[in-house]
Design an enzyme around this catalytic site. Structure first.
Site, PDB file in Angstrom:
ATOM      1  N   ARG A 113       0.818  -1.210   0.000  1.00  0.00           N
ATOM      2  CA  ARG A 113       0.000   0.000   0.000  1.00  0.00           C
ATOM      3  C   ARG A 113       0.852   1.261   0.000  1.00  0.00           C
ATOM      4  O   ARG A 113       0.554   2.229  -0.714  1.00  0.00           O
ATOM      5  CB  ARG A 113      -0.951  -0.023   1.206  1.00  0.00           C
ATOM      6  CG  ARG A 113      -1.810   1.231   1.409  1.00  0.00           C
ATOM      7  CD  ARG A 113      -2.397   1.819   0.147  1.00  0.00           C
ATOM      8  NE  ARG A 113      -3.067   0.835  -0.690  1.00  0.00           N
ATOM      9  CZ  ARG A 113      -3.342   1.016  -1.973  1.00  0.00           C
ATOM     10  NH1 ARG A 113      -2.956   2.134  -2.589  1.00  0.00           N
ATOM     11  NH2 ARG A 113      -3.964   0.086  -2.664  1.00  0.00           N
ATOM     12  N   LYS A 148       1.480  25.508  -4.671  1.00  0.00           N
ATOM     13  CA  LYS A 148       0.317  24.894  -4.018  1.00  0.00           C
ATOM     14  C   LYS A 148       0.551  23.387  -3.886  1.00  0.00           C
ATOM     15  O   LYS A 148      -0.015  22.572  -4.613  1.00  0.00           O
ATOM     16  CB  LYS A 148      -0.954  25.207  -4.803  1.00  0.00           C
ATOM     17  CG  LYS A 148      -1.286  26.701  -4.808  1.00  0.00           C
ATOM     18  CD  LYS A 148      -2.493  27.025  -5.654  1.00  0.00           C
ATOM     19  CE  LYS A 148      -2.779  28.520  -5.645  1.00  0.00           C
ATOM     20  NZ  LYS A 148      -3.910  28.895  -6.522  1.00  0.00           N
ATOM     21  N   LYS A 180       3.372  39.942  -5.312  1.00  0.00           N
ATOM     22  CA  LYS A 180       1.948  39.713  -5.492  1.00  0.00           C
ATOM     23  C   LYS A 180       1.151  40.910  -4.972  1.00  0.00           C
ATOM     24  O   LYS A 180       1.705  41.845  -4.396  1.00  0.00           O
ATOM     25  CB  LYS A 180       1.531  38.411  -4.795  1.00  0.00           C
ATOM     26  CG  LYS A 180       2.233  37.189  -5.398  1.00  0.00           C
ATOM     27  CD  LYS A 180       1.857  35.913  -4.693  1.00  0.00           C
ATOM     28  CE  LYS A 180       0.441  35.468  -5.019  1.00  0.00           C
ATOM     29  NZ  LYS A 180       0.338  34.996  -6.423  1.00  0.00           N
ATOM     30  N   GLU A 217       2.939  40.398 -10.133  1.00  0.00           N
ATOM     31  CA  GLU A 217       1.558  40.059 -10.492  1.00  0.00           C
ATOM     32  C   GLU A 217       0.756  41.336 -10.734  1.00  0.00           C
ATOM     33  O   GLU A 217       0.850  42.295  -9.967  1.00  0.00           O
ATOM     34  CB  GLU A 217       0.925  39.261  -9.356  1.00  0.00           C
ATOM     35  CG  GLU A 217      -0.537  38.919  -9.563  1.00  0.00           C
ATOM     36  CD  GLU A 217      -1.138  38.266  -8.326  1.00  0.00           C
ATOM     37  OE1 GLU A 217      -1.329  37.041  -8.347  1.00  0.00           O
ATOM     38  OE2 GLU A 217      -1.389  38.991  -7.335  1.00  0.00           O
ATOM     39  N   ASP A 238      -3.064  37.982 -13.768  1.00  0.00           N
ATOM     40  CA  ASP A 238      -3.932  37.214 -12.890  1.00  0.00           C
ATOM     41  C   ASP A 238      -5.393  37.318 -13.305  1.00  0.00           C
ATOM     42  O   ASP A 238      -5.971  38.419 -13.339  1.00  0.00           O
ATOM     43  CB  ASP A 238      -3.775  37.700 -11.448  1.00  0.00           C
ATOM     44  CG  ASP A 238      -4.530  36.833 -10.457  1.00  0.00           C
ATOM     45  OD1 ASP A 238      -4.476  35.597 -10.588  1.00  0.00           O
ATOM     46  OD2 ASP A 238      -5.185  37.399  -9.563  1.00  0.00           O
TER      47      ASP A 238
END
Length: 307
Positions: A113, A148, A180, A217, A238
Site C-alpha cells: 500500500r 500549491k 503579489k 503580479e 492574474d
C-alpha cells in the site's frame, strides 16, 4: 537488488528529490507500521514464504514515483528484488506492467500500500501535467506548476510535474522574487515613497541577489503598463479574460518585448488552449499539484507454482 537502468536520462531524480523521498518513505512506513509492525502478514504468512508480483497500470497515463516505490522495499527488506520495466516520464496504458517484484511475501505485503500510494499519487500529477502540455502543443506557451503543494511533498510533486513534461515555477520563497497583490498592498499602506508597481520591481531588483528572477503580479492593463516601466523579468497576468490577455501581449510587444508574460487563474483543460493562443509564454496551474486525481495502479500477484 534493484534495476534502475531504465530511469529516463532527461528526468533528474537528484539529491534533493532523493532526500525528500527518503524522509517521506520513512514517515509513511512509521505511520503504517507503528510499534507492532504488519500484524496481519505476520499472523497469516510463513516467514520463509516467497512470492512474485507485478505492478500493473489499470488506466492510461504517465508514470511517476517509481524510484520512491522502489525505495519503500529497499527500506523494508533488501531481499526484495525490484525490476523496473517502465521509467518515470513514460506513457502507460491500461494493462502496462510497470515493474516486477520478487521476495518474501510478508515484505511484499507490508510495502504494497505504501508503494502504491506514492505511485498513484505522483503518476496522477504527471498524467495531468501531460494533458495540459499536450493541450498547448504548437503554441509558444509552457506549462508551469505553483507552490500549491502539500507540506513536505514539494520536491516530489514538482518532480511529478516534470515527469509529465511540465516545468517547475520557483521552488520556494527563497529562489525567485514574485511580487503579489498583497505585497503591493502592504507597501502602499506604509505610505512611504513611490508606491508604483515599477518602483516595487526596481526595489526588489536592488535588494535581491544578483541575477535572481523578478516577477510581479498584475490584475489590469493599467497595472501592466506600470509594471513594465520597472523592467521585470516576468509579469503574471492574474485572472484576465482572453481579450485582455491578447491586449496585454500586444502592449508588452510594443513596450517591453523582452519581458515574459504568465497567465494564471481560471485555467483548466477546457480553457488552456485558448489562453496559450493569446501569445503568453507561460501558464501556471495550481491544479497540477493540488487537484490531480490518482492514477490507478495495483499489485497483481503471480500464482504459486505447484509443489
Amino acid at each position: 537488488m534493484t534495476d534502475s537502468s531504465l530511469e529516463a536520462p532527461s528526468l533528474a531524480f537528484g539529491p534533493s528529490e532523493r532526500a525528500s523521498a527518503e524522509r517521506l518513505v520513512a514517515a509513511a512506513l512509521a505511520e503504517d507500521l507503528g510499534e507492532a509492525g504488519d500484524v496481519t502478514s505476520r499472523a497469516l504468512i510463513a516467514e520463509g514464504d516467497m512470492g512474485r508480483v507485478k505492478v500493473i497500470a489499470r488506466q492510461a497515463g504517465v508514470l511517476a514515483g517509481e524510484p520512491v516505490a522502489r525505495m519503500v522495499f529497499e527500506r523494508i527488506d533488501p531481499r526484495v528484488e525490484w525490476r523496473t520495466l517502465i521509467a518515470d516520464g513514460m506513457a502507460i496504458e491500461a494493462g502496462s506492467v510497470v515493474a516486477e517484484l520478487a521476495g518474501p511475501v510478508r515484505s511484499l505485503l507490508t510495502g504494497e500500500r505504501t508503494a502504491l500510494n506514492f505511485l498513484t499519487h505522483l503518476s496522477g500529477m504527471a498524467s495531468l501535467a501531460r494533458q495540459y502540455v499536450d493541450a498547448v502543443a504548437g503554441t509558444s506557451a509552457t506549462i508551469f506548476d505553483t507552490r500549491k503543494t502539500l507540506p513536505g511533498w514539494r520536491a516530489m510533486q514538482k518532480y511529478a510535474v516534470r515527469a509529465g513534461g511540465g516545468t517547475n515555477h520557483r521552488i520556494g520563497l527563497y529562489d525567485a522574487v514574485l511580487i503579489k497583490d498583497n505585497h503591493l498592498a502592504a507597501c502602499e499602506r506604509r505610505g512611504v515613497g513611490d508606491a508604483s508597481i515599477a518602483a516595487a520591481v526596481r526595489h526588489a531588483r536592488d535588494a535581491a541577489p544578483q541575477g535572481m528572477v523578478i516577477e510581479v503580479e498584475v490584475d489590469t492593463l493599467e497595472q501592466l503598463e506600470d509594471a513594465l516601466a520597472g523592467a521585470p523579468d516576468i509579469v503574471l497576468l492574474d485572472n484576465m479574460p482572453l481579450d485582455t490577455l491578447r491586449e496585454a501581449v500586444r502592449l508588452r510587444d510594443a513596450r517591453s518585448p523582452g519581458v515574459l508574460l504568465e497567465a494564471s487563474g481560471g485555467v483548466n483543460r477546457a480553457t488552456v488552449r485558448a489562453i496559450a493562443e493569446t501569445g503568453v509564454e507561460r501558464i501556471s496551474i495550481g491544479a497540477l499539484t493540488h487537484s490531480a486525481p490518482a492514477t490507478d495502479l495495483a499489485f497483481d500477484w503471480e500464482p504459486r507454482p505447484p509443489a
